[in-house]
Write a protein that holds these residues in place. Structure first.
Motif, PDB file in Angstrom:
ATOM      1  N   TYR A  76     -44.799  24.082 -12.690  1.00 54.57           N
ATOM      2  CA  TYR A  76     -45.187  22.702 -12.401  1.00 54.57           C
ATOM      3  C   TYR A  76     -44.142  21.706 -12.876  1.00 54.57           C
ATOM      4  O   TYR A  76     -43.306  21.996 -13.728  1.00 54.57           O
ATOM      5  CB  TYR A  76     -46.542  22.372 -13.039  1.00 54.57           C
ATOM      6  CG  TYR A  76     -46.507  22.124 -14.527  1.00 54.57           C
ATOM      7  CD1 TYR A  76     -46.333  20.835 -15.028  1.00 54.57           C
ATOM      8  CD2 TYR A  76     -46.642  23.163 -15.440  1.00 54.57           C
ATOM      9  CE1 TYR A  76     -46.302  20.599 -16.397  1.00 54.57           C
ATOM     10  CE2 TYR A  76     -46.611  22.936 -16.794  1.00 54.57           C
ATOM     11  CZ  TYR A  76     -46.439  21.649 -17.275  1.00 54.57           C
ATOM     12  OH  TYR A  76     -46.402  21.409 -18.634  1.00 54.57           O
ATOM     13  N   THR A  84     -46.873  18.350  -9.518  1.00 54.83           N
ATOM     14  CA  THR A  84     -46.442  19.231  -8.431  1.00 54.83           C
ATOM     15  C   THR A  84     -46.520  20.658  -8.940  1.00 54.83           C
ATOM     16  O   THR A  84     -45.911  20.992  -9.955  1.00 54.83           O
ATOM     17  CB  THR A  84     -44.984  18.905  -8.018  1.00 54.83           C
ATOM     18  OG1 THR A  84     -44.904  17.528  -7.673  1.00 54.83           O
ATOM     19  CG2 THR A  84     -44.565  19.759  -6.845  1.00 54.83           C
ATOM     20  N   ARG A  86     -46.570  25.007  -8.025  1.00 59.41           N
ATOM     21  CA  ARG A  86     -46.240  26.110  -7.129  1.00 59.41           C
ATOM     22  C   ARG A  86     -46.734  27.386  -7.800  1.00 59.41           C
ATOM     23  O   ARG A  86     -46.326  27.699  -8.918  1.00 59.41           O
ATOM     24  CB  ARG A  86     -44.738  26.181  -6.887  1.00 59.41           C
ATOM     25  CG  ARG A  86     -44.348  27.285  -5.896  1.00 59.41           C
ATOM     26  CD  ARG A  86     -42.839  27.421  -5.768  1.00 59.41           C
ATOM     27  NE  ARG A  86     -42.191  27.790  -7.029  1.00 59.41           N
ATOM     28  CZ  ARG A  86     -42.133  29.033  -7.520  1.00 59.41           C
ATOM     29  NH1 ARG A  86     -42.730  30.022  -6.896  1.00 59.41           N
ATOM     30  NH2 ARG A  86     -41.501  29.279  -8.656  1.00 59.41           N
ATOM     31  N   THR A 116     -52.950  17.721  -7.911  1.00 63.06           N
ATOM     32  CA  THR A 116     -51.802  16.869  -7.595  1.00 63.06           C
ATOM     33  C   THR A 116     -51.639  15.761  -8.630  1.00 63.06           C
ATOM     34  O   THR A 116     -50.723  14.953  -8.524  1.00 63.06           O
ATOM     35  CB  THR A 116     -51.955  16.228  -6.205  1.00 63.06           C
ATOM     36  OG1 THR A 116     -53.192  15.501  -6.161  1.00 63.06           O
ATOM     37  CG2 THR A 116     -51.917  17.282  -5.110  1.00 63.06           C
TER      38      THR A 116
END
Length: 140
Positions: A76, A84, A86, A116
């Motif tokens: 992140y 953000t 992943r 988010t």
């Protein structure tokens, strides 16, 4: 073709409009750092009342959930309240196919996947929110 132009223009305009923070996070304070060990208190506004506890470990650039079948992890980045993520690790599919796993494990992974934004409530809870999902965390 004339009918398509207004739709394309609207789509392009929509891309320029800033996305507001979810209501669940708009009343929180920004967090300087997410680093810590956390107890998951609620997922999507529902208090965790299961036969076991759920925890998240957050390092400076990685979130780990040591769940069944080797768990989950996310890389992140955070700027202000914007988060953000992943996913960088997922449970072993063969293990998942043969294991009986409580739905809270999947609910937590889904909510973290959608996050988010991050913020802190007056109660000192850390909130991860996004995509109509929310995770409420308290330091351990």
């Amino acid at each position: 073709m004339n009918r398509a132009l207004p739709l394309i223009a609207l789509a392009m305009l929509g891309a320029c409009v800033p996305v507001p923070l979810p209501d669940a996070i708009s009343d929180t304070q920004p967090v300087a750092s997410l680093v810590g060990e956390y107890r998951v208190a609620a997922i999507d506004g529902k208090a965790i009342d299961g036969p076991f506890g759920l925890t998240l470990s957050i390092a400076p650039d990685r979130i780990e959930f040591d769940g069944p079948c080797n768990g989950y992890a996310w890389d992140y980045r955070m700027k202000g309240r914007a988060l953000t993520l992943r996913r960088s690790a997922s449970p072993d599919p063969a293990c998942l196919a043969s294991a009986r796993i409580h739905h809270l494990v999947f609910d937590l992974a889904t909510a973290v996947d959608a996050a988010t934004s991050a913020g802190r409530e007056p109660s000192n809870a850390l909130i991860l929110a996004g995509g109509e999902h929310q995770v409420t965390l308290y330091s351990q």
